[in-house]
Write a protein that holds these residues in place. Structure first.
Motif, PDB file in Angstrom:
ATOM      1  N   ALA A  81       0.850  -1.186   0.000  1.00  0.00           N
ATOM      2  CA  ALA A  81       0.000   0.000   0.000  1.00  0.00           C
ATOM      3  C   ALA A  81       0.886   1.235   0.000  1.00  0.00           C
ATOM      4  O   ALA A  81       2.075   1.179   0.355  1.00  0.00           O
ATOM      5  CB  ALA A  81      -0.918   0.012   1.225  1.00  0.00           C
ATOM      6  N   PHE A  82       0.302   2.353  -0.399  1.00  0.00           N
ATOM      7  CA  PHE A  82       1.017   3.618  -0.467  1.00  0.00           C
ATOM      8  C   PHE A  82       0.163   4.684   0.211  1.00  0.00           C
ATOM      9  O   PHE A  82      -1.052   4.725   0.006  1.00  0.00           O
ATOM     10  CB  PHE A  82       1.295   3.999  -1.923  1.00  0.00           C
ATOM     11  CG  PHE A  82       2.014   2.919  -2.683  1.00  0.00           C
ATOM     12  CD1 PHE A  82       3.393   2.838  -2.645  1.00  0.00           C
ATOM     13  CD2 PHE A  82       1.307   1.966  -3.392  1.00  0.00           C
ATOM     14  CE1 PHE A  82       4.062   1.809  -3.316  1.00  0.00           C
ATOM     15  CE2 PHE A  82       1.950   0.939  -4.067  1.00  0.00           C
ATOM     16  CZ  PHE A  82       3.337   0.869  -4.030  1.00  0.00           C
ATOM     17  N   GLN A  90       5.889  13.483   1.599  1.00  0.00           N
ATOM     18  CA  GLN A  90       6.439  12.218   1.160  1.00  0.00           C
ATOM     19  C   GLN A  90       5.317  11.243   0.787  1.00  0.00           C
ATOM     20  O   GLN A  90       4.139  11.495   1.070  1.00  0.00           O
ATOM     21  CB  GLN A  90       7.293  11.577   2.265  1.00  0.00           C
ATOM     22  CG  GLN A  90       8.560  12.338   2.607  1.00  0.00           C
ATOM     23  CD  GLN A  90       9.356  11.641   3.701  1.00  0.00           C
ATOM     24  OE1 GLN A  90       8.835  10.849   4.477  1.00  0.00           O
ATOM     25  NE2 GLN A  90      10.657  11.922   3.728  1.00  0.00           N
ATOM     26  N   VAL A  91       5.699  10.133   0.170  1.00  0.00           N
ATOM     27  CA  VAL A  91       4.818   8.984   0.018  1.00  0.00           C
ATOM     28  C   VAL A  91       5.530   7.805   0.670  1.00  0.00           C
ATOM     29  O   VAL A  91       6.742   7.636   0.522  1.00  0.00           O
ATOM     30  CB  VAL A  91       4.475   8.701  -1.464  1.00  0.00           C
ATOM     31  CG1 VAL A  91       5.719   8.456  -2.305  1.00  0.00           C
ATOM     32  CG2 VAL A  91       3.502   7.529  -1.578  1.00  0.00           C
ATOM     33  N   ALA A 103       9.655   1.903   2.893  1.00  0.00           N
ATOM     34  CA  ALA A 103      10.455   2.985   2.320  1.00  0.00           C
ATOM     35  C   ALA A 103       9.612   4.254   2.250  1.00  0.00           C
ATOM     36  O   ALA A 103       8.379   4.199   2.213  1.00  0.00           O
ATOM     37  CB  ALA A 103      10.929   2.600   0.918  1.00  0.00           C
ATOM     38  N   SER A 104      10.301   5.388   2.224  1.00  0.00           N
ATOM     39  CA  SER A 104       9.650   6.690   2.088  1.00  0.00           C
ATOM     40  C   SER A 104      10.351   7.472   0.990  1.00  0.00           C
ATOM     41  O   SER A 104      11.568   7.343   0.811  1.00  0.00           O
ATOM     42  CB  SER A 104       9.706   7.466   3.406  1.00  0.00           C
ATOM     43  OG  SER A 104       9.052   6.749   4.440  1.00  0.00           O
ATOM     44  N   LEU A 105       9.585   8.281   0.262  1.00  0.00           N
ATOM     45  CA  LEU A 105      10.126   9.020  -0.869  1.00  0.00           C
ATOM     46  C   LEU A 105       9.584  10.442  -0.858  1.00  0.00           C
ATOM     47  O   LEU A 105       8.373  10.646  -0.721  1.00  0.00           O
ATOM     48  CB  LEU A 105       9.732   8.322  -2.172  1.00  0.00           C
ATOM     49  CG  LEU A 105      10.228   8.926  -3.486  1.00  0.00           C
ATOM     50  CD1 LEU A 105      11.740   8.772  -3.609  1.00  0.00           C
ATOM     51  CD2 LEU A 105       9.529   8.246  -4.666  1.00  0.00           C
ATOM     52  N   SER A 106      10.472  11.420  -1.015  1.00  0.00           N
ATOM     53  CA  SER A 106      10.040  12.816  -1.064  1.00  0.00           C
ATOM     54  C   SER A 106       9.379  13.115  -2.404  1.00  0.00           C
ATOM     55  O   SER A 106       9.887  12.722  -3.463  1.00  0.00           O
ATOM     56  CB  SER A 106      11.226  13.755  -0.854  1.00  0.00           C
ATOM     57  OG  SER A 106      11.728  13.633   0.466  1.00  0.00           O
ATOM     58  N   VAL A 107       8.235  13.823  -2.337  1.00  0.00           N
ATOM     59  CA  VAL A 107       7.538  14.249  -3.555  1.00  0.00           C
ATOM     60  C   VAL A 107       7.289  15.761  -3.441  1.00  0.00           C
ATOM     61  O   VAL A 107       8.074  16.464  -2.821  1.00  0.00           O
ATOM     62  CB  VAL A 107       6.236  13.454  -3.762  1.00  0.00           C
ATOM     63  CG1 VAL A 107       6.562  12.010  -4.148  1.00  0.00           C
ATOM     64  CG2 VAL A 107       5.336  13.477  -2.540  1.00  0.00           C
ATOM     65  N   ILE A 125       0.962  11.262  -8.370  1.00  0.00           N
ATOM     66  CA  ILE A 125       0.495  11.889  -7.135  1.00  0.00           C
ATOM     67  C   ILE A 125       0.255  13.381  -7.342  1.00  0.00           C
ATOM     68  O   ILE A 125       1.201  14.146  -7.594  1.00  0.00           O
ATOM     69  CB  ILE A 125       1.522  11.683  -6.008  1.00  0.00           C
ATOM     70  CG1 ILE A 125       1.798  10.186  -5.810  1.00  0.00           C
ATOM     71  CG2 ILE A 125       1.017  12.315  -4.714  1.00  0.00           C
ATOM     72  CD1 ILE A 125       2.914   9.897  -4.823  1.00  0.00           C
ATOM     73  N   PRO A 126      -1.004  13.851  -7.235  1.00  0.00           N
ATOM     74  CA  PRO A 126      -1.265  15.291  -7.304  1.00  0.00           C
ATOM     75  C   PRO A 126      -0.720  15.981  -6.047  1.00  0.00           C
ATOM     76  O   PRO A 126      -1.020  15.550  -4.931  1.00  0.00           O
ATOM     77  CB  PRO A 126      -2.801  15.384  -7.352  1.00  0.00           C
ATOM     78  CG  PRO A 126      -3.284  13.995  -7.620  1.00  0.00           C
ATOM     79  CD  PRO A 126      -2.247  13.075  -7.081  1.00  0.00           C
TER      80      PRO A 126
END
Length: 199
Positions: A81-82, A90-91, A103-107, A125-126
């Motif tokens: 899941a996200f 982040q997501v 894991a985490s990712l900057s958006v 991702i909006p």
């Protein structure tokens, strides 16, 4: 008081039961493809409720400190899941079997909805404050592209074949708009005027 989940029967739209949740501020939930698990991001407590709808059992999945989760997506196999996080921008990727953040990712700033693309391993991702879609490759876990769409990018839905995405633009004036995005070219085609502040 605690947060709850209401179960509503269709088509008479009556509440048939109410389930207690452990987190605070539930918002933007998603159901697993097999219909067994419901995931709810809790914006005030900064975690995710994982609800077994068969056993009616709730567990909490912890997120990083400072998280303000908004909405969720889930892979077609139900393994991952996200969840978007407007507190950390982040997501987060969650292993549902282990019930942990992998894991985490900057958006972009203020990411909102995060449904998984129906035919390819991507998230679009909006991000409201950037007015753009952030294209995330799920397998490589990186941002591959930023696609400008308009002010207040918020909700996103895909055509069944995955060729187009439709993105609500909440902050466009004097009326709101919906951006139509070509998924093959990763490019906005047109925007359609709708009523004010579409969500």
């Amino acid at each position: 008081g605690g947060s709850t989940l209401s179960v509503i029967s269709v088509p008479d739209f009556k509440v048939t039961e109410s389930l207690a949740l452990k987190g605070q501020g539930p918002h933007g939930h998603v159901i697993s493809p097999d219909g067994r698990i419901l995931l709810t991001p809790n914006s005030r407590s900064g975690d995710v409720s994982m609800i077994d709808l068969v056993q009616q059992k709730t567990e909490l999945i912890k997120l990083p400190s400072g998280a303000k989760p908004v909405a969720m997506g889930i892979t077609s196999d139900g393994k991952f899941a996200f969840v978007t996080d407007a507190g950390l921008n982040q997501v987060h990727k969650i292993d549902l079997a282990q019930k942990v953040v992998m894991a985490s990712l900057s958006v972009g700033k203020r990411p909102i909805q995060v449904p998984v693309h129906p035919t390819r391993p991507f998230l679009y991702i909006p991000c409201m404050e950037d007015g753009a879609l952030y294209k995330v490759n799920i397998e490589k876990w990186k941002v591959e592209r930023v696609i400008p769409v308009g002010k207040g990018a918020n909700g996103i839905a895909y055509s069944p074949d995955g060729k187009y995405a439709y993105v609500t633009l909440t902050w466009e004036k004097p009326k709101g708009k919906v951006a139509v995005v070509d998924m093959e070219k990763d490019k906005m085609l047109i925007s359609i005027e709708v009523e004010e502040a579409p969500n």
